[in-house]
Design a protein around this motif. Sequence first.
Motif, PDB file in Angstrom:
ATOM      1  N   SER A   1      66.897 -68.284  28.807  1.00 45.39           N
ATOM      2  CA  SER A   1      67.089 -68.378  30.092  1.00 45.39           C
ATOM      3  C   SER A   1      65.542 -67.796  30.684  1.00 45.39           C
ATOM      4  N   GLN A   2      65.475 -68.122  31.971  1.00 46.51           N
ATOM      5  CA  GLN A   2      64.090 -67.662  32.417  1.00 46.51           C
ATOM      6  C   GLN A   2      64.518 -66.300  33.397  1.00 46.51           C
TER       7      GLN A   2
ATOM      8  N   LYS B   1      68.079 -62.856  29.633  1.00 49.68           N
ATOM      9  CA  LYS B   1      67.471 -63.187  28.391  1.00 49.68           C
ATOM     10  C   LYS B   1      67.580 -61.948  27.550  1.00 49.68           C
TER      11      LYS B   1
END
Length: 190
Positions: free
Chosen positions: A35-36, A41
């Motif tokens: 994930s960004q 994350k």
Amino acid sequence: MPKDVKKRGGPKYVNRRNKAKYLQKKENKKKLSKSQVPIIKYNWDETKTPRENIQDMGIAFDPNEVVKMDSGRKEIIDAVPIEGEDNLEPVKPEKKVTRRPKNQKQADYIVQRLEEEAKEANDKIAGQNRKFRLFHRETELCVYMLARHGDDFQAMTRDPKNLWQYTPKQWAKKIRTYQDSEMCKFIDSV
């Protein structure tokens, strides 16, 4: 003519295309888990499935499971009791039970942080004033039309310089954009 020597076994080749497809799918699965969002994350666990990870963070994996929407459909056939049977109710499928997060404190913290980040992003966007700009040619045209016709948008549509055949609503929008722009303020100040 003599026959060739009989060969044993099947053809010896590797289907590289399918192997490449398999490797590409495997790589795409890895990318899905990255994930960004930094907090997601950081808390991601590679040993769990994406659904388990998301649910342990207290986030909805599938919004359709969390928020039930009434479908506009109605049952076509109403259940009518048949002679001899008193209670005839339609069979309803069992609802899926969504798993609760293992660590509730961590899930609450993650959800709180995500909400704060979303609020900050919205505040940042709301703080910016959106600036509309017209092309140089359109600015000249707006100045000409305002000097010639004032606020009469019908007359602007009939003007011979209206080469693009703008409608009165389009003229109103263009004039409003021009008047809100910094170019208009600059021209008025000179």
